[in-house]
Design a protein around this motif. Structure first.
Motif, short mmCIF file in Angstrom:
data_model
loop_
_atom_site.label_atom_id
_atom_site.label_comp_id
_atom_site.label_asym_id
_atom_site.label_seq_id
_atom_site.Cartn_x
_atom_site.Cartn_y
_atom_site.Cartn_z
N UNK A 13 1.78 -4.93 12.42
CA UNK A 13 0.50 -4.75 13.11
C UNK A 13 0.55 -3.56 14.05
N UNK A 14 1.65 -3.39 14.75
CA UNK A 14 1.81 -2.26 15.65
C UNK A 14 1.78 -0.94 14.88
N UNK A 15 2.52 -0.89 13.78
CA UNK A 15 2.53 0.34 12.98
C UNK A 15 1.15 0.63 12.41
N UNK A 16 0.46 -0.39 11.93
CA UNK A 16 -0.89 -0.21 11.39
C UNK A 16 -1.84 0.30 12.47
N UNK A 17 -1.72 -0.21 13.68
CA UNK A 17 -2.56 0.24 14.79
C UNK A 17 -2.30 1.71 15.11
N UNK A 18 -1.04 2.09 15.16
CA UNK A 18 -0.69 3.48 15.45
C UNK A 18 -1.18 4.42 14.36
N UNK A 19 -1.04 4.00 13.12
CA UNK A 19 -1.51 4.84 12.01
C UNK A 19 -3.03 4.95 12.00
N UNK A 20 -3.72 3.88 12.33
CA UNK A 20 -5.18 3.92 12.40
C UNK A 20 -5.64 4.89 13.48
N UNK A 96 -3.58 17.71 9.71
CA UNK A 96 -4.51 16.58 9.84
C UNK A 96 -4.68 15.81 8.53
N UNK A 97 -3.83 16.04 7.55
CA UNK A 97 -3.94 15.35 6.26
C UNK A 97 -3.65 13.86 6.44
N UNK A 98 -4.57 13.03 5.96
CA UNK A 98 -4.46 11.58 6.13
C UNK A 98 -4.04 10.83 4.87
N UNK A 99 -3.73 11.52 3.80
CA UNK A 99 -3.43 10.83 2.55
C UNK A 99 -2.22 9.91 2.66
N UNK A 104 0.19 4.43 3.45
CA UNK A 104 1.01 3.53 4.27
C UNK A 104 0.17 2.38 4.83
N UNK A 105 -1.05 2.68 5.28
CA UNK A 105 -1.93 1.62 5.79
C UNK A 105 -2.25 0.57 4.73
N UNK A 106 -2.51 1.03 3.52
CA UNK A 106 -2.79 0.08 2.43
C UNK A 106 -1.59 -0.84 2.22
N UNK A 107 -0.42 -0.26 2.18
CA UNK A 107 0.79 -1.07 1.97
C UNK A 107 1.07 -1.99 3.16
N UNK A 108 0.84 -1.52 4.37
CA UNK A 108 1.04 -2.37 5.55
C UNK A 108 0.08 -3.55 5.52
N UNK A 109 -1.17 -3.27 5.20
CA UNK A 109 -2.17 -4.35 5.16
C UNK A 109 -1.86 -5.37 4.07
N UNK A 110 -1.40 -4.88 2.94
CA UNK A 110 -1.00 -5.81 1.86
C UNK A 110 0.16 -6.68 2.33
N UNK A 111 1.14 -6.05 2.97
CA UNK A 111 2.30 -6.80 3.44
C UNK A 111 1.91 -7.82 4.52
#
Length: 160
Positions: A13-20, A96-99, A104-111
């Motif tokens: 959750x922390x990593x997903x928040x930082x990436x968002x 600024x490339x977000x790909x 990573x966000x998709x994989x974090x959310x799945x996990x």
């Protein structure tokens, strides 16, 4: 979750928040960095006078001649250029490339979802929403298609 699972969830959750946050900052930076400098007044066709003045002021403040960034032009190529600039933010080969962030966000959310016992992230987030699950969302969308498609077809025919 057991303690190990809770700790893993916190880290994900922390990593997903930082990436968002990084994703949003990248979009903002790229949006602020984009300018379209117009020096041919004929290309201003369709632009309201107030927008012309604002674009001219923006150019002057940037130390440029002409007008900066417009959205009302009747010039198809200019509209296309603006459209592509807006809709490809975060995908250019720059800082600024977000790909990779998206992947990573998709994989974090799945996990996260699977850690909590859900098959997909959609299943996880829909539990607390009106739809409750992905099947209900698809049912609603299909019901809308069934209800509105005949009318839409008729409207297209009328316009043609």
């Amino acid at each position: 979750l057991d303690e190990e699972g809770k700790e893993r969830l916190r880290k994900l959750t922390e990593e997903a928040s930082m990436l968002s946050l990084q994703f949003s900052q990248n979009l903002l930076k790229e949006n602020k960095a984009f300018t379209l400098n117009i020096t041919d007044e004929a290309q201003l066709d369709g632009l309201p006078e107030t927008a012309r003045e604002a674009a001219q002021l923006a150019a002057k403040e940037a130390g440029k001649e002409g007008w900066l960034f417009m959205t009302y032009s009747t010039q198809r190529e200019l509209r296309k250029q603006l459209y592509m600039a807006r809709n490809t933010e975060g995908t250019h080969d720059n800082a600024e490339n977000n790909l990779e962030i998206c992947k990573r966000l998709v994989n974090l959310r799945r996990e996260i979802a699977q850690l909590l016992g859900y098959a997909t992230y959609a299943d996880y987030v829909l539990v607390h929403r009106m739809a409750s699950n992905a099947d209900n969302v698809y049912k609603l969308l299909n019901d809308l298609i069934d209800a509105y498609k005949p009318t839409a077809i008729e409207e297209v025919k009328a316009i043609e």
